[in-house]
Structures are given as structure tokens and as C-alpha cells.
Write a protein that holds these residues in place. Structure first.
Motif, PDB file in Angstrom:
ATOM      1  N   LEU A  15       0.820  -1.207   0.000  1.00 42.15           N
ATOM      2  CA  LEU A  15       0.000   0.000   0.000  1.00 42.15           C
ATOM      3  C   LEU A  15       0.856   1.259   0.000  1.00 42.15           C
ATOM      4  CD1 LEU A  15      -2.786  -1.040   2.509  1.00 42.15           C
ATOM      5  CD2 LEU A  15      -3.092  -0.534   0.090  1.00 42.15           C
TER       6      LEU A  15
ATOM      7  N   PHE B 147       0.961   3.987  -3.074  1.00 39.78           N
ATOM      8  CA  PHE B 147       0.594   5.384  -2.893  1.00 39.78           C
ATOM      9  C   PHE B 147       1.782   6.305  -3.186  1.00 39.78           C
ATOM     10  CE2 PHE B 147      -0.087   9.251  -0.369  1.00 39.78           C
ATOM     11  CZ  PHE B 147      -1.243   9.679  -0.989  1.00 39.78           C
TER      12      PHE B 147
ATOM     13  N   ILE C  69      -4.522   5.254  -3.818  1.00 35.71           N
ATOM     14  CA  ILE C  69      -4.851   4.470  -2.624  1.00 35.71           C
ATOM     15  C   ILE C  69      -5.610   3.236  -3.108  1.00 35.71           C
ATOM     16  CG2 ILE C  69      -6.078   4.418  -0.439  1.00 35.71           C
ATOM     17  CD1 ILE C  69      -5.754   7.441  -0.282  1.00 35.71           C
ATOM     18  N   ASN C  70      -4.946   2.102  -3.075  1.00 40.63           N
ATOM     19  CA  ASN C  70      -5.529   0.858  -3.576  1.00 40.63           C
ATOM     20  C   ASN C  70      -6.001   0.027  -2.396  1.00 40.63           C
ATOM     21  OD1 ASN C  70      -6.257  -1.454  -4.857  1.00 40.63           O
ATOM     22  ND2 ASN C  70      -4.213  -1.988  -5.548  1.00 40.63           N
ATOM     23  N   MET C  71      -7.298  -0.019  -2.183  1.00 47.36           N
ATOM     24  CA  MET C  71      -7.845  -0.794  -1.078  1.00 47.36           C
ATOM     25  C   MET C  71      -8.158  -2.236  -1.483  1.00 47.36           C
ATOM     26  SD  MET C  71      -7.577   1.299   1.285  1.00 47.36           S
ATOM     27  CE  MET C  71      -8.370   0.470   2.612  1.00 47.36           C
TER      28      MET C  71
ATOM     29  N   PRO D  22      -6.356  10.579  -5.222  1.00 46.54           N
ATOM     30  CA  PRO D  22      -6.432   9.481  -4.258  1.00 46.54           C
ATOM     31  C   PRO D  22      -7.842   9.145  -3.791  1.00 46.54           C
ATOM     32  CG  PRO D  22      -4.935  11.201  -3.476  1.00 46.54           C
ATOM     33  CD  PRO D  22      -5.511  11.651  -4.764  1.00 46.54           C
ATOM     34  N   LEU D  23      -8.698  10.140  -3.617  1.00 47.19           N
ATOM     35  CA  LEU D  23     -10.043   9.856  -3.131  1.00 47.19           C
ATOM     36  C   LEU D  23     -10.833   9.022  -4.145  1.00 47.19           C
ATOM     37  CD1 LEU D  23     -12.118  10.179  -0.929  1.00 47.19           C
ATOM     38  CD2 LEU D  23     -12.844  12.307  -2.003  1.00 47.19           C
TER      39      LEU D  23
ATOM     40  N   THR E 268      -9.578   7.017  -6.427  1.00 47.39           N
ATOM     41  CA  THR E 268      -9.040   5.644  -6.494  1.00 47.39           C
ATOM     42  C   THR E 268      -9.480   4.838  -5.277  1.00 47.39           C
ATOM     43  OG1 THR E 268      -6.950   6.332  -5.466  1.00 47.39           O
ATOM     44  CG2 THR E 268      -7.029   6.252  -7.876  1.00 47.39           C
ATOM     45  N   LEU E 269      -9.579   5.495  -4.148  1.00 47.74           N
ATOM     46  CA  LEU E 269     -10.065   4.821  -2.944  1.00 47.74           C
ATOM     47  C   LEU E 269     -11.481   4.292  -3.174  1.00 47.74           C
ATOM     48  CD1 LEU E 269      -9.656   4.298   0.203  1.00 47.74           C
ATOM     49  CD2 LEU E 269     -10.889   6.445   0.489  1.00 47.74           C
ATOM     50  N   LEU E 270     -12.352   5.141  -3.696  1.00 45.43           N
ATOM     51  CA  LEU E 270     -13.732   4.732  -3.957  1.00 45.43           C
ATOM     52  C   LEU E 270     -13.812   3.661  -5.042  1.00 45.43           C
ATOM     53  CD1 LEU E 270     -15.466   8.222  -3.778  1.00 45.43           C
ATOM     54  CD2 LEU E 270     -15.544   6.394  -2.084  1.00 45.43           C
TER      55      LEU E 270
ATOM     56  N   THR F 230     -11.512   1.422  -5.879  1.00 43.96           N
ATOM     57  CA  THR F 230     -11.030   0.120  -5.405  1.00 43.96           C
ATOM     58  C   THR F 230     -11.975  -0.473  -4.359  1.00 43.96           C
ATOM     59  OG1 THR F 230      -9.514   1.239  -3.858  1.00 43.96           O
ATOM     60  CG2 THR F 230      -8.611   0.514  -5.976  1.00 43.96           C
ATOM     61  N   PHE F 231     -12.715   0.357  -3.633  1.00 43.84           N
ATOM     62  CA  PHE F 231     -13.774  -0.192  -2.782  1.00 43.84           C
ATOM     63  C   PHE F 231     -14.830  -0.882  -3.644  1.00 43.84           C
ATOM     64  CE2 PHE F 231     -12.940   2.545   1.115  1.00 43.84           C
ATOM     65  CZ  PHE F 231     -12.658   1.456   1.915  1.00 43.84           C
TER      66      PHE F 231
END
Length: 181
Positions: A81, A85, A91-93, A151-152, A154-156, A158-159
Motif C-alpha cells: 500500500l 501510494f 490508494i488501492n484498497m 487518491p479519493l 481511487t479509494l472509492l 477500489t472499494f
């Protein structure tokens, strides 16, 4: 003869030996010992203590090993992670899902070759890396590439990948009549 047998059993690390030695100190409903020889009971008690201390030692070693193994997996995920980043600004969740795919691939390979556990493991580890890598490349090329530096988003995204994979695995397992993950 019985004393020699108890003496040899105290060096075993077997639950069966432990249970048999404990049975020598059992009492009947009136509170009398089932084993009448006091010396046999005392030797059995000391053997039980030795076996239980050895089992406790091995259980402690096993717990330490499992903790270190789990810690190593979590460190690898955290490093992945951080690198993702730091290098890509992403941000890969979905890291855990890629690890799940690798574990599931290993499981499937072992189910394909149940009689050859060593050989299945030899094939399963590279297959797990390949499957996880191919899916990871697909996620990067299909979703993340368009979101670099945000990042935000990519966070969403990957969720969303996480939800898709969980639903897919639960659905596929339920189709075979099994319960979900």
C-alpha cells in the motif's frame, strides 16, 4: 512393569498418553481412587505434569509462529500500500482482495490434486502469483489508470472492486451449494 510403562509415557507428547495417565487418578462415585496403588497414582500425576508442561511449551511456540506469520503477511500488505501510494499517488484498497485471489487459487490447485499435496503446492504458488498479477494488471488498466493523482477517487473505485469480488465469490460458492465466505 506398570511403573516402567508410566515412566516411558512421561516422555511422550501425546494427548492419548495424557488422557490415559489422567485416568489413573480418577475417582469413583464414592470418592475412592479407581487405581489402588498409591505409587502408580503419584508417578502418573508427575508424568501428567511433565506432559502438560511440554504441550504448553509447544502451544506457546505455535502461537508465536502463527503471530509472526500473520504479522509478515500484514507487513507485506502495508508495504504494498505504501509503495503504491508513494509511486502512483493511488490508494488501492483492493490489496486484500488480490491476496484472497492468491489464496483461493492455492486452494483450487490443491483441490485439483488432492493426492499430491507437495506437487500441488509447487504449482499453486506460481499460479497464485500469476492469477493475482493478471487481475491486478486488469484493475490497473481498466480502472486505476484513469484516476492517477486523485487518491479519493481511487479509494472509492477500489472499494467498488472489493464489493464486486466479494459478491462474485459469494455467488459462485452458493451456486455449488456451499455457504458464502
Amino acid at each position: 512393569m506398570r511403573l516402567a510403562a508410566i515412566e516411558s509415557l512421561k516422555y511422550k507428547t501425546s494427548l492419548e498418553a495424557l488422557n490415559r495417565l489422567k485416568a489413573l487418578n480418577d475417582k469413583d462415585s464414592e470418592g475412592n481412587y479407581l487405581e489402588t496403588d498409591k505409587h502408580v497414582r503419584q508417578l502418573a500425576r508427575s508424568a501428567v505434569v511433565k506432559i502438560e508442561s511440554r504441550l504448553q511449551f509447544y502451544a506457546t511456540i505455535e502461537t508465536i509462529f502463527f503471530g509472526l506469520s500473520l504479522g509478515a503477511v500484514l507487513v507485506l500488505a502495508a508495504i504494498g500500500l505504501a509503495i503504491t501510494f508513494g509511486v502512483m499517488g493511488v490508494i488501492n484498497m483492493a490489496h486484500g482482495e488480490l491476496m484472497m485471489l492468491g489464496a483461493y487459487t492455492t486452494y483450487v490447485m490443491q483441490q485439483i490434486m488432492p493426492d499430491n499435496l507437495g506437487l500441488s503446492l509447487l504449482f499453486a504458488v506460481p499460479a497464485a502469483f500469476m492469477v493475482s498479477g493478471i487481475v491486478g494488471i486488469g484493475i490497473e488498466r481498466g480502472i486505476i489508470r484513469f484516476l492517477y493523482g486523485r487518491p479519493l477517487e481511487t479509494l472509492l473505485a477500489t472499494f467498488g472492486v472489493i464489493d464486486f469480488q466479494k459478491i462474485n465469490f459469494r455467488t459462485n460458492k452458493n451456486d455449488r451449494g456451499e455457504t458464502g465466505l
